[in-house]
Design a protein around this motif. Structure first.
Motif, mmCIF file in Angstrom:
data_model
loop_
_atom_site.group_PDB
_atom_site.id
_atom_site.type_symbol
_atom_site.label_atom_id
_atom_site.label_comp_id
_atom_site.label_asym_id
_atom_site.label_seq_id
_atom_site.Cartn_x
_atom_site.Cartn_y
_atom_site.Cartn_z
ATOM 1 N N ALA A 1 1.285 -8.388 2.013
ATOM 2 C CA ALA A 1 1.357 -9.026 0.639
ATOM 3 C C ALA A 1 1.070 -8.659 0.059
ATOM 4 C CB ALA A 1 -0.066 -10.070 0.928
ATOM 5 N N LEU A 2 2.525 -9.385 -0.942
ATOM 6 C CA LEU A 2 2.199 -8.622 -1.987
ATOM 7 C C LEU A 2 2.277 -9.262 -3.562
ATOM 8 C CD1 LEU A 2 5.040 -7.500 -0.143
ATOM 9 C CD2 LEU A 2 5.761 -5.511 -1.927
ATOM 10 N N LEU A 3 1.268 -8.862 -4.218
ATOM 11 C CA LEU A 3 1.224 -9.467 -5.161
ATOM 12 C C LEU A 3 0.934 -9.195 -6.009
ATOM 13 C CD1 LEU A 3 -2.767 -10.424 -3.385
ATOM 14 C CD2 LEU A 3 0.002 -12.198 -3.278
ATOM 15 N N ALA A 4 0.560 -9.801 -7.159
ATOM 16 C CA ALA A 4 0.239 -9.040 -8.597
ATOM 17 C C ALA A 4 -0.588 -9.040 -9.380
ATOM 18 C CB ALA A 4 1.257 -9.638 -9.994
ATOM 19 N N PRO A 5 -1.602 -8.207 -9.103
ATOM 20 C CA PRO A 5 -2.487 -8.847 -8.811
ATOM 21 C C PRO A 5 -3.293 -8.415 -10.634
ATOM 22 C CG PRO A 5 -2.715 -6.400 -7.791
ATOM 23 C CD PRO A 5 -1.554 -7.710 -7.801
ATOM 24 N N PRO A 6 -4.676 -8.640 -11.500
ATOM 25 C CA PRO A 6 -4.772 -8.489 -12.111
ATOM 26 C C PRO A 6 -5.798 -7.219 -12.337
ATOM 27 C CG PRO A 6 -5.742 -10.006 -11.534
ATOM 28 C CD PRO A 6 -5.338 -9.831 -10.321
ATOM 29 N N ALA A 7 -5.974 -6.699 -11.316
ATOM 30 C CA ALA A 7 -7.157 -5.209 -12.116
ATOM 31 C C ALA A 7 -5.920 -4.180 -10.330
ATOM 32 C CB ALA A 7 -8.529 -5.915 -12.115
ATOM 33 N N ILE A 8 -6.471 -2.876 -10.926
ATOM 34 C CA ILE A 8 -6.381 -2.179 -9.815
ATOM 35 C C ILE A 8 -7.338 -1.976 -8.339
ATOM 36 C CG2 ILE A 8 -5.802 -0.365 -8.456
ATOM 37 C CD1 ILE A 8 -3.573 0.103 -10.897
ATOM 38 N N ALA A 9 -7.858 -2.287 -7.596
ATOM 39 C CA ALA A 9 -8.578 -2.530 -6.340
ATOM 40 C C ALA A 9 -8.604 -0.403 -6.171
ATOM 41 C CB ALA A 9 -8.435 -2.390 -5.221
ATOM 42 N N GLU B 1 -12.191 -3.973 7.425
ATOM 43 C CA GLU B 1 -11.437 -3.305 8.019
ATOM 44 C C GLU B 1 -9.347 -3.455 7.898
ATOM 45 O OE1 GLU B 1 -11.821 -1.045 10.781
ATOM 46 O OE2 GLU B 1 -13.970 -1.816 10.492
ATOM 47 N N ARG B 2 -9.218 -3.675 6.526
ATOM 48 C CA ARG B 2 -8.323 -3.635 5.809
ATOM 49 C C ARG B 2 -8.238 -2.638 4.755
ATOM 50 N NH1 ARG B 2 -5.289 -7.086 7.490
ATOM 51 N NH2 ARG B 2 -3.952 -7.913 6.338
ATOM 52 N N ILE B 3 -6.698 -1.973 4.514
ATOM 53 C CA ILE B 3 -7.038 -0.856 3.743
ATOM 54 C C ILE B 3 -6.016 -1.942 2.595
ATOM 55 C CG2 ILE B 3 -5.520 1.039 3.147
ATOM 56 C CD1 ILE B 3 -5.592 1.984 5.655
ATOM 57 N N VAL B 4 -6.375 -1.510 1.587
ATOM 58 C CA VAL B 4 -6.249 -2.611 0.521
ATOM 59 C C VAL B 4 -4.960 -1.334 -1.098
ATOM 60 C CG1 VAL B 4 -6.016 -3.732 -2.137
ATOM 61 C CG2 VAL B 4 -8.015 -4.002 -0.189
ATOM 62 N N GLY C 1 6.343 -0.356 2.283
ATOM 63 C CA GLY C 1 7.071 -1.716 1.548
ATOM 64 C C GLY C 1 7.083 -1.342 -0.068
ATOM 65 N N THR C 2 7.398 -1.453 -0.361
ATOM 66 C CA THR C 2 8.378 -1.029 -2.110
ATOM 67 C C THR C 2 8.351 -1.269 -3.489
ATOM 68 O OG1 THR C 2 10.317 -3.071 -1.471
ATOM 69 C CG2 THR C 2 10.557 -1.073 -0.529
ATOM 70 N N TRP C 3 8.583 -0.864 -3.992
ATOM 71 C CA TRP C 3 7.922 -0.714 -5.490
ATOM 72 C C TRP C 3 9.145 -1.373 -6.461
ATOM 73 C CZ3 TRP C 3 7.708 2.226 -10.261
ATOM 74 C CH2 TRP C 3 6.806 1.601 -10.760
ATOM 75 N N ARG D 1 0.542 -5.164 -4.643
ATOM 76 C CA ARG D 1 -0.553 -4.986 -4.171
ATOM 77 C C ARG D 1 -0.134 -5.342 -2.391
ATOM 78 N NH1 ARG D 1 -6.871 -8.317 -5.054
ATOM 79 N NH2 ARG D 1 -6.414 -6.094 -5.900
ATOM 80 N N LEU D 2 -1.017 -4.575 -1.925
ATOM 81 C CA LEU D 2 -0.258 -3.909 -0.324
ATOM 82 C C LEU D 2 -1.966 -4.406 0.913
ATOM 83 C CD1 LEU D 2 2.092 -1.379 0.519
ATOM 84 C CD2 LEU D 2 2.842 -4.335 -0.303
ATOM 85 N N GLU D 3 -2.144 -5.225 1.782
ATOM 86 C CA GLU D 3 -2.936 -4.802 2.373
ATOM 87 C C GLU D 3 -2.820 -4.924 3.929
ATOM 88 O OE1 GLU D 3 -5.569 -8.324 2.216
ATOM 89 O OE2 GLU D 3 -5.419 -8.394 0.344
ATOM 90 N N LEU D 4 -3.206 -3.916 4.390
ATOM 91 C CA LEU D 4 -2.267 -3.163 5.871
ATOM 92 C C LEU D 4 -3.593 -3.461 6.941
ATOM 93 C CD1 LEU D 4 -0.713 -0.981 4.866
ATOM 94 C CD2 LEU D 4 0.328 -2.547 4.839
#
Length: 246
Positions: free
Chosen positions: A16-24, A145-148, A198-200, A206-209
């Motif tokens: 899931a590629l999003l534009a989050p307001p903050a970094i996890a 159980e997901r990597i963010v 993913g790419t940047w 944001r990626l969720e794996l």
């Protein structure tokens, strides 16, 4: 092999590629200022001191230190139990990028940019000490159980790829033949694969794996790399993060 391929496809489908307001991730985690990839072999007589140095680097919070075992010394009488031909190709890509005529071990690659003999402790330690923070902030955490993975936005961006790197945090190996016969090598953060996830291109990403992608070849940890180029033409590492417990 079919199951592994299905797992990778499932991971790719779940991105899931999003534009989050903050970094996890925890704000207390220090940013990675340098990545040291140590290309090594159990059949290399000069490698054991470099392997110990890799272990020392792995305990420094601001460094990401990776052991990358290669196969091309296997013909000398001992097949490296951790090596992968894909790692040979990664080192070869660095050599081509830097116009080096041949591969050698131990060889350290610092942030995908500086290639120096891994046996040169003084020079390598100085280079690492002088390294500033990588230019792009990357953070990683786990939820359900997901990597963010979060990569910050940058106004001046280099197109780059996001890599998940499963590692075995500590792996002792008793070497039975070859140049290091009878010795026990203890490896830190042994790479068990490189997975492009993913790419940047400069936007906050944001990626969720699935956490399952890291459960390979005895891995019990992982890191994240943001790298220009690609696996066949590896370039500069512009961002990195350590997974929990690394």
């Amino acid at each position: 092999m079919r199951g592994a391929r299905a797992a990778v496809l499932a991971v790719a489908a779940s991105l899931a590629l999003l534009a989050p307001p903050a970094i996890a991730g925890p704000e207390t985690a220090p940013p990675v200022r340098a990545v040291v990839e140590m290309f090594t072999s159990q059949g290399c007589s000069a490698c054991l001191p470099a392997d110990r140095l890799t272990g020392e680097f792995s305990r420094e919070p601001g460094l990401l230190s990776l052991t990358v075992p290669v196969t091309y010394w296997d013909y000398l009488g001992w097949k490296d139990t951790l090596a992968d031909h894909a790692f040979d190709e990664r080192q070869r890509a660095y050599a081509v990028q830097n116009r080096l005529p041949q591969l050698a071990t131990p060889q350290a690659v610092v942030s995908g940019r500086d290639l120096i003999p891994g046996s040169d402790r003084t020079r390598l330690s100085r280079l690492v000490a002088e390294s500033g923070p990588l230019p792009v902030r990357v953070k990683v955490c786990e939820r359900n159980e997901r990597i963010v993975i979060d990569v910050e936005a940058q106004a001046t961006a280099w197109p780059a790829e996001i890599w998940l790197v499963p590692v075995a945090r500590s792996r002792p190996v008793a070497i039975g033949h070859g140049a290091n016969e009878g010795r026990v090598a203890v490896y830190a953060n042994v790479v068990r694969g490189f997975h492009r996830v993913g790419t940047w291109s400069g936007a906050a990403t944001r990626l969720e794996l699935s956490r399952a992608i890291t459960h390979v070849n005895g891995a019990d940890g992982y890191a994240v790399l943001l790298q220009t180029g690609g696996v066949s033409r590896a370039g500069r590492i512009i961002g990195a993060a350590k997974g929990p417990g690394l």
